[in-house]
Design a protein around this motif. Sequence first.
Motif, short mmCIF file in Angstrom:
data_model
loop_
_atom_site.label_atom_id
_atom_site.label_comp_id
_atom_site.label_asym_id
_atom_site.label_seq_id
_atom_site.Cartn_x
_atom_site.Cartn_y
_atom_site.Cartn_z
N ILE A 191 32.29 23.82 -17.70
CA ILE A 191 32.45 22.73 -16.54
C ILE A 191 33.57 21.72 -16.51
O ILE A 191 34.32 21.53 -15.41
N VAL A 192 34.33 21.38 -17.89
CA VAL A 192 35.45 20.85 -17.92
C VAL A 192 36.66 21.80 -17.24
O VAL A 192 37.49 21.22 -16.73
N ASN A 193 36.64 23.03 -17.58
CA ASN A 193 37.67 23.81 -16.96
C ASN A 193 37.76 23.90 -15.62
O ASN A 193 38.63 23.81 -14.86
N SER A 194 36.55 24.11 -15.02
CA SER A 194 36.13 24.13 -13.60
C SER A 194 36.75 22.84 -12.70
O SER A 194 37.29 22.75 -11.78
N LEU A 195 36.40 21.43 -13.73
CA LEU A 195 36.76 20.27 -13.23
C LEU A 195 38.33 20.04 -13.33
O LEU A 195 38.83 19.51 -12.18
N PHE A 196 38.70 20.60 -14.18
CA PHE A 196 40.26 20.48 -14.29
C PHE A 196 40.97 21.35 -13.36
O PHE A 196 41.86 20.60 -12.56
N ILE A 197 40.60 22.57 -13.09
CA ILE A 197 41.22 23.43 -12.12
C ILE A 197 40.88 22.43 -10.63
O ILE A 197 41.88 22.71 -9.85
N SER A 198 39.79 22.07 -10.44
CA SER A 198 39.56 21.43 -9.35
C SER A 198 40.44 20.26 -9.02
O SER A 198 40.96 20.11 -7.76
N PHE A 199 40.55 19.58 -9.92
CA PHE A 199 41.81 18.67 -9.83
C PHE A 199 43.08 19.05 -9.52
O PHE A 199 43.79 18.42 -8.85
N LEU A 200 43.51 20.29 -9.85
CA LEU A 200 44.68 20.83 -9.93
C LEU A 200 44.98 21.20 -8.27
O LEU A 200 45.96 20.85 -7.69
N TRP A 201 43.81 21.91 -8.10
CA TRP A 201 43.80 22.35 -6.49
C TRP A 201 43.79 20.95 -5.43
O TRP A 201 43.97 21.15 -4.18
N ALA A 202 43.16 20.00 -5.76
CA ALA A 202 43.13 19.00 -5.07
C ALA A 202 44.21 18.17 -4.91
O ALA A 202 44.57 17.48 -3.76
N PHE A 203 45.23 17.88 -6.03
CA PHE A 203 46.26 16.94 -5.92
C PHE A 203 47.68 17.82 -6.39
O PHE A 203 48.49 17.24 -5.94
N VAL A 204 47.51 18.85 -6.81
CA VAL A 204 48.94 19.60 -7.40
C VAL A 204 49.22 20.74 -6.54
O VAL A 204 50.20 21.02 -6.27
N LEU A 205 48.39 21.80 -6.86
CA LEU A 205 48.89 23.10 -6.52
C LEU A 205 49.01 23.37 -5.05
O LEU A 205 49.67 24.32 -4.52
N PRO A 206 48.11 22.88 -4.15
CA PRO A 206 48.45 23.15 -2.80
C PRO A 206 49.98 23.06 -2.40
O PRO A 206 50.32 24.06 -1.44
N SER A 207 50.42 21.90 -2.71
CA SER A 207 52.02 21.94 -2.39
C SER A 207 52.98 22.81 -2.98
O SER A 207 53.89 23.55 -2.67
N LEU A 208 52.49 22.93 -4.46
CA LEU A 208 53.39 23.91 -5.15
C LEU A 208 53.53 25.37 -4.76
O LEU A 208 54.58 25.97 -4.95
N THR A 209 52.27 25.72 -4.47
CA THR A 209 52.18 27.18 -3.97
C THR A 209 52.79 27.37 -2.66
O THR A 209 52.99 28.80 -2.30
N ARG A 210 53.10 26.59 -1.88
CA ARG A 210 53.92 26.64 -0.67
C ARG A 210 55.28 26.18 -0.98
O ARG A 210 55.95 26.06 0.11
N PHE A 211 55.98 26.06 -2.26
CA PHE A 211 57.31 25.66 -2.43
C PHE A 211 58.27 26.64 -1.70
O PHE A 211 59.33 26.31 -1.17
N SER B 179 56.11 17.55 -3.78
CA SER B 179 54.91 17.71 -4.83
C SER B 179 53.77 17.07 -3.91
O SER B 179 52.57 17.68 -4.62
N SER B 180 53.79 16.64 -2.84
CA SER B 180 52.67 16.00 -2.16
C SER B 180 52.29 16.12 -0.77
O SER B 180 51.47 15.61 0.05
N ARG B 181 53.21 17.08 -0.34
CA ARG B 181 53.20 17.40 1.24
C ARG B 181 51.91 18.08 1.73
O ARG B 181 51.34 17.81 3.03
N VAL B 182 51.32 18.69 0.82
CA VAL B 182 50.11 19.50 1.26
C VAL B 182 48.82 19.11 0.40
O VAL B 182 49.16 19.09 -0.72
#
Length: 262
Positions: free
Chosen positions: A68-88, A112-115
């Motif tokens: 659960i914690v791992n899924s929660l952590f990954i969800s935070f990453l995809w909510a706030f971090v990775l969408p922008s960086l994977t489009r760098f 880091s925050s455009r997406v």
Amino acid sequence: SMKRYLKIYFYLARYCFMGDMEFRFNFIMWSIGNTLWAFLLFLTVQLIYNQVDSIAGWGRNDAYVLAIVNSLFISFLWAFVLPSLTRFHTLTRKGEMDFMLLKPLQTRFLVSSRVIEFDMYPRLVVLSVLLVAFISQHYTVGLFDWVLFIFSIIVGVVIFYNFAFIVATTNFWFINIFNLENLFDAVYDLGRLPLGIFKGGLQLMFIYFIPMAFLGTFSTQILLGKISWEIVLAYLLTLVASSLFSQWFWNFALKRYSSASS
């Protein structure tokens, strides 16, 4: 000032949300799919623990919490971090970085925050409720432990952001490195496992160089009362070191950036 950047982030988030709402059905289906995908982890845990009683000292309930914690952590990453960086990569390949550098704002903040993708937010809510319910049923966790757990999640997200930002910044040199999701997926897969199953050099590597341990193991240990000063020290050292190095690497990369118009 901090207030100014928070205001800008709010406007960026509102703009992205309006974009998502233009295709509501797609947004709803992605939200449902992301939530259901998280529950596949629990099936994996069930299958494993039908064969064994514990792994590296982690029992069945401990493994469920870790999932659960791992899924929660990954969800935070995809909510706030990775969408922008994977489009760098689009910034360097299409010359958009030139326009970013001309803005009267910190370029790192913009890239880091455009997406912002909102289809992860329902999954965040569902997993948060599930975590609280599961912990309340099987464990006794005090308020301080919850506060420390939330803090560890925030610190872990910052550490992984620094790691992901360093990897994304290499697009200044390797223009066609665009499929970063495969690399991050490989780290996620390792993060689903208890850190204790790795020994020696592998354990050190997954703490200080590839932040796999921060994807779930450390936060779960804190929540379950298995915290040690070594864990706290590892958190703080990695937070400081990754923040300093990622900023240095960013400045180093900017000095060697070749404009699309040059």
